[in-house]
Write an enzyme that holds these catalytic residues in place. Structure first.
Site, PDB file in Angstrom:
ATOM      1  N   GLU A 229      41.745  27.721  51.740  1.00  0.00           N
ATOM      2  CA  GLU A 229      40.599  26.380  51.350  1.00  0.00           C
ATOM      3  C   GLU A 229      41.410  25.491  49.825  1.00  0.00           C
ATOM      4  O   GLU A 229      41.467  23.935  49.928  1.00  0.00           O
ATOM      5  CB  GLU A 229      39.301  27.013  50.006  1.00  0.00           C
ATOM      6  CG  GLU A 229      38.290  25.450  50.639  1.00  0.00           C
ATOM      7  CD  GLU A 229      38.159  24.164  52.240  1.00  0.00           C
ATOM      8  OE1 GLU A 229      38.234  23.156  51.775  1.00  0.00           O
ATOM      9  OE2 GLU A 229      38.317  25.111  52.787  1.00  0.00           O
TER      10      GLU A 229
ATOM     11  N   ASP B 242      45.316  17.681  59.041  1.00  0.00           N
ATOM     12  CA  ASP B 242      44.494  18.316  59.948  1.00  0.00           C
ATOM     13  C   ASP B 242      45.947  19.935  60.104  1.00  0.00           C
ATOM     14  O   ASP B 242      44.953  20.770  60.398  1.00  0.00           O
ATOM     15  CB  ASP B 242      45.440  17.728  61.119  1.00  0.00           C
ATOM     16  CG  ASP B 242      44.142  16.481  61.767  1.00  0.00           C
ATOM     17  OD1 ASP B 242      43.020  16.765  60.987  1.00  0.00           O
ATOM     18  OD2 ASP B 242      44.270  15.367  62.350  1.00  0.00           O
TER      19      ASP B 242
END
Length: 120
Positions: A71, A97
């Protein structure tokens, strides 16, 4: 190593440590990272009760850290791309993406590890 060089290297490492904490502080403004930290705060103590041995404990906890690491990298990619331009561009979308897919794969990895340990 000369004392001057050693002092310089220690100073560089201390500064780098500070930059890392600044990065964590910045990431805490991101909803996804906060949610993953919250899940980890709950899940890490739980891992101590679930794990049957030190290896399982290490797998459970490291899988949570991997999600948070992914993350952080995803946020870094998004931030860098947004710094370059907020214009919608196919390459920007592709990079974002792909970084997001890394987070997804790390979550799947954690889910598999936790499932295997829970049901073994």
């Amino acid at each position: 190593i000369q004392m001057h060089k050693l002092y310089k290297e220690i100073k560089r490492m201390i500064l780098a440590f500070g930059y890392s904490f600044e990065g964590l502080k910045a990431a805490l403004s991101e909803c996804a990272f906060c949610l993953e930290v919250l899940v980890s705060i709950i899940a890490i103590p739980l891992a101590f009760f679930i794990a049957n041995n030190p290896a399982e404990l290490a797998l459970l906890i490291s899988s949570l850290f991997l999600v948070m690491i992914m993350e952080l990298l995803n946020t870094a990619v998004e931030t860098a791309i947004n710094r370059i331009s907020l214009e919608i561009h196919p390459l920007s979308k592709k990079a974002k993406d792909i970084a997001s897919a890394a987070v997804l794969l790390s979550i799947i990895n954690a889910a598999i590890i936790w499932s295997v340990v829970l049901w073994s």
